[in-house]
Design an enzyme around this catalytic site. Structure first.
Site, PDB file in Angstrom:
ATOM      1  CB  SER A 193      30.045  36.155  64.172  1.00 12.20           C
ATOM      2  OG  SER A 193      29.227  35.023  63.961  1.00 12.20           O
ATOM      3  NE  ARG A 194      38.044  36.394  63.002  1.00 13.16           N
ATOM      4  CZ  ARG A 194      38.099  35.078  62.969  1.00 13.16           C
ATOM      5  NH1 ARG A 194      37.195  34.369  63.654  1.00 13.16           N
ATOM      6  NH2 ARG A 194      39.010  34.439  62.265  1.00 13.16           N
ATOM      7  CG  LEU A 195      30.119  39.945  66.387  1.00  9.51           C
ATOM      8  CD1 LEU A 195      28.613  39.828  66.502  1.00  9.51           C
ATOM      9  CD2 LEU A 195      30.513  41.334  65.870  1.00  9.51           C
TER      10      LEU A 195
END
Length: 216
Positions: A193-195
């Protein structure tokens, strides 16, 4: 927008291989780097020793190229090249640089910034004489970063210096090593999730390191 541009814009990848926590990371960035480099080599990623080197010239325009790490310890990270090349000229005028390793298969990036100096002549000699013969001749044959009329120039130069030096070419005076002494490291681990996980180490002024998390 071209079809190719549309395809590029739609490219997506979910990063889910690993994580990088403060608890699991090492307090010394050099040791953390060594661990990750060992893991990249063990995973047999393509050219795990390849790193991007960024320098800035007197015109303030940055430039990058790929070089190969040839050693590292508490003194810094070492590579070898032509001192008269563009990167050599830029480092002579501005001895600051940045390095980046990108191990795609492991979803990892390491960024390193610091000051650069030439290694000793003895270190450069030792590494030069460990290289294959054709690489040693090549160091003489290529006027790196200069405009040449064609590949025939390189071939002719290689033949010339091969005949001149035979099996024992000395190290050219314009060729040798550099060492980057890091004052900042960043370790990036892709996450879902691009975290992403992103840890920065910076000098604390007394020989140690401050480790902090940056937003991805």
């Amino acid at each position: 927008m071209s079809k190719t541009s549309e395809e590029i814009a739609s490219l997506r990848k979910s990063y889910e291989r690993a994580e990088l926590s403060e608890e699991a990371s090492l307090a010394d960035p050099l040791r953390q780097f060594g661990q990750w480099l060992d893991e990249a080599i063990a995973a047999q990623v393509p050219e795990p020793n390849a790193m991007t080197l960024a320098t800035v010239g007197s015109n303030l325009r940055p430039s990058t190229r790929i070089v190969l790490i040839k050693g590292f310890d508490e003194r810094g990270i070492v590579w070898f090249t032509n001192y008269d090349s563009r990167k050599g000229r830029e480092l002579a005028g501005n001895p600051f640089a940045a390095l980046q390793f990108h191990w795609v298969e492991l979803e990892r990036t390491v960024r390193i910034e610091g000051t650069v100096e030439k290694v000793s002549a003895e270190e450069s000699d030792a590494y030069f004489h460990s290289r294959p013969l054709d690489s040693r001749i090549g160091a003489w044959a290529s006027p790196q970063s200069e405009v040449i009329s064609g590949r025939s120039v390189l071939v002719a130069n290689a033949a010339k210096y091969g005949a001149q030096f035979m099996l024992n070419p000395p190290r050219p005076p314009h060729w040798g090593g550099y060492r980057l002494k890091a004052d900042e490291w960043q370790f990036w681990q892709g996450r879902k999730s691009r975290l992403h996980d992103r840890l920065r180490y910076r000098e604390n002024g007394s020989g140690g390191w401050i480790r902090e998390r940056l937003a991805p």
